[in-house]
Design a protein around this motif. Sequence first.
Motif, short mmCIF file in Angstrom:
data_model
loop_
_atom_site.label_atom_id
_atom_site.label_comp_id
_atom_site.label_asym_id
_atom_site.label_seq_id
_atom_site.Cartn_x
_atom_site.Cartn_y
_atom_site.Cartn_z
N PRO A 284 7.36 0.49 -1.27
CA PRO A 284 6.30 0.39 -2.27
C PRO A 284 5.90 1.77 -2.77
O PRO A 284 6.19 2.79 -2.14
CB PRO A 284 5.15 -0.29 -1.51
CG PRO A 284 5.79 -0.91 -0.32
CD PRO A 284 6.96 -0.06 0.04
N ILE A 285 5.19 1.79 -3.88
CA ILE A 285 4.91 3.04 -4.58
C ILE A 285 4.19 4.06 -3.71
O ILE A 285 4.53 5.25 -3.73
CB ILE A 285 4.11 2.75 -5.89
CG1 ILE A 285 3.90 4.02 -6.69
CG2 ILE A 285 2.80 2.05 -5.59
CD1 ILE A 285 5.15 4.57 -7.29
N VAL A 286 3.20 3.65 -2.93
CA VAL A 286 2.45 4.60 -2.09
C VAL A 286 3.35 5.19 -1.01
O VAL A 286 3.35 6.40 -0.76
CB VAL A 286 1.21 3.92 -1.46
CG1 VAL A 286 0.53 4.86 -0.48
CG2 VAL A 286 0.23 3.48 -2.54
N LYS A 287 4.14 4.35 -0.38
CA LYS A 287 5.06 4.82 0.65
C LYS A 287 6.13 5.73 0.04
O LYS A 287 6.52 6.75 0.65
CB LYS A 287 5.72 3.63 1.34
CG LYS A 287 6.61 3.99 2.52
CD LYS A 287 5.82 4.52 3.70
CE LYS A 287 4.99 3.45 4.36
NZ LYS A 287 4.28 3.92 5.55
N SER A 288 6.60 5.40 -1.15
CA SER A 288 7.59 6.25 -1.83
C SER A 288 7.03 7.63 -2.12
O SER A 288 7.70 8.65 -1.95
CB SER A 288 8.05 5.58 -3.13
OG SER A 288 8.72 4.38 -2.87
N SER A 293 6.93 13.46 -1.01
CA SER A 293 6.14 14.66 -0.72
C SER A 293 6.60 15.32 0.58
O SER A 293 6.60 16.55 0.70
CB SER A 293 4.65 14.31 -0.64
OG SER A 293 4.38 13.45 0.46
N GLN A 294 7.02 14.52 1.57
CA GLN A 294 7.47 15.09 2.83
C GLN A 294 8.89 15.63 2.76
O GLN A 294 9.25 16.55 3.50
CB GLN A 294 7.30 14.07 3.95
CG GLN A 294 5.83 13.76 4.21
CD GLN A 294 5.59 13.02 5.52
OE1 GLN A 294 6.30 13.21 6.49
NE2 GLN A 294 4.55 12.20 5.53
N LEU A 295 9.70 15.09 1.86
CA LEU A 295 11.01 15.71 1.62
C LEU A 295 10.82 17.13 1.09
O LEU A 295 11.57 18.05 1.45
CB LEU A 295 11.82 14.87 0.62
CG LEU A 295 12.35 13.53 1.12
CD1 LEU A 295 13.00 12.74 -0.01
CD2 LEU A 295 13.34 13.72 2.26
N THR A 296 9.80 17.30 0.24
CA THR A 296 9.48 18.63 -0.26
C THR A 296 8.88 19.50 0.85
O THR A 296 9.25 20.67 1.02
CB THR A 296 8.48 18.55 -1.43
OG1 THR A 296 9.04 17.75 -2.47
CG2 THR A 296 8.16 19.93 -1.97
#
Length: 406
Positions: A284-288, A293-296
């Motif tokens: 879902p959008i929030v989880k995505s 953000s954590q990949l960054t």
Amino acid sequence: MNQKEPYMIKLLFLTLLLLPIALFSKGTQLSDIPLPETAVLNLDPYPCDEACVQKYLKDGFIFSYLSYQDVETQNTFLSKEKVYYAPVIKNESTQEKKKIRIALLMPYKTIGRYAASTTNASFAYLISREAPFELKSYKIEDENYEEIKKALDKIKSDGFEYVIAPMTQAGEKIISSINPKINIYFPTINKKDTQNSSEYLYYGGIDYRAQIDILLKLSSSLLVIFYDNSEVAQQLSLYEEFSFKQSGGSSVVKFEIPQQITNLEKQIKNNHKISGGSFFLNTPIVKSGMIMSQLTLYDTNIANILSTQANYNPLLLSMTQYQDRKEMIIANSITINNDLLIETNSILQNDIVYDWINYTTTVGIDYFSHVLNGEKRHYDIAVNSNQMIYPIKLIQPSVSRFIPYN
């Protein structure tokens, strides 16, 4: 023309708009309130010929242009524009339209907020037609055989032959087994997920598999799949893994991300197994947003981030930084926009620009209107074996909006 401009602003735009009332109670009908009418009055003291009308249109003076709709023209461009703006005004030449009767089958506990939004989408479309209609809602609590059968029998006894039914796959399967032999459109379901061949049942669900097939063509040789524990996400992740390997992909890494997980340090920090991969988000959008953000945050080396329709949402632009999403590519099937219907839905606080179920509901009722009256469809979408075949376009979330992927 310049000396006329101080006068041409004096236009009166009168609009009466119906508001939806009592649509959600069982067996509700709209009252016989007169249909909304829109009039554009010409208060310009100067005459206006074809060239003048064309200049109004070119300069963006739409209401000035609309006030001269009685000007005869052989100009192809003006003729096309007259047809385009015809829904905005009600001309005396408008032909009498046949009354449309549509039933809504609503399992309101199962579909939650979509009980209201799909009703609003249907209502918005019908009032935009400026023609008589009846829209009647039949509520059921659960998608069990007895309730569905009882509701369908009532719909048939009330004389309805066209039904919009935002059901789950379980509900569709029951309707298919009942085989009521009335025209039913499922805006929530793609026919690929059914075993049905009935000529009476129509499907408007987005084809996620077709979107995945297009996106996987852009993947690197390593595919990293994130998914939650929903049934749909698990099915899509399995399809992505299978399709990727079938097309020659060398390696797949999968992470199931439960709803309560908010920190992905364990999964992605210094994980060389995912470096340089394409990251597919079935979340879902929030989880995505959290994942990107954590990949960054953990400085993950990514080829790109891929997603289906699920993350085509303006919230993505506000909850992530551009740095997080700049490599993201989304497959989108909401490719046809109708300004009048968008605005009418907006008045009802409804979204058909980003919400695909509201969009597919509108596409379905537009198709039924075409079948009933022979009217030109607002949404020129192919229908193959009773399934809407939506075009798929690749887009990217840029700094402030979604743009085509090049």
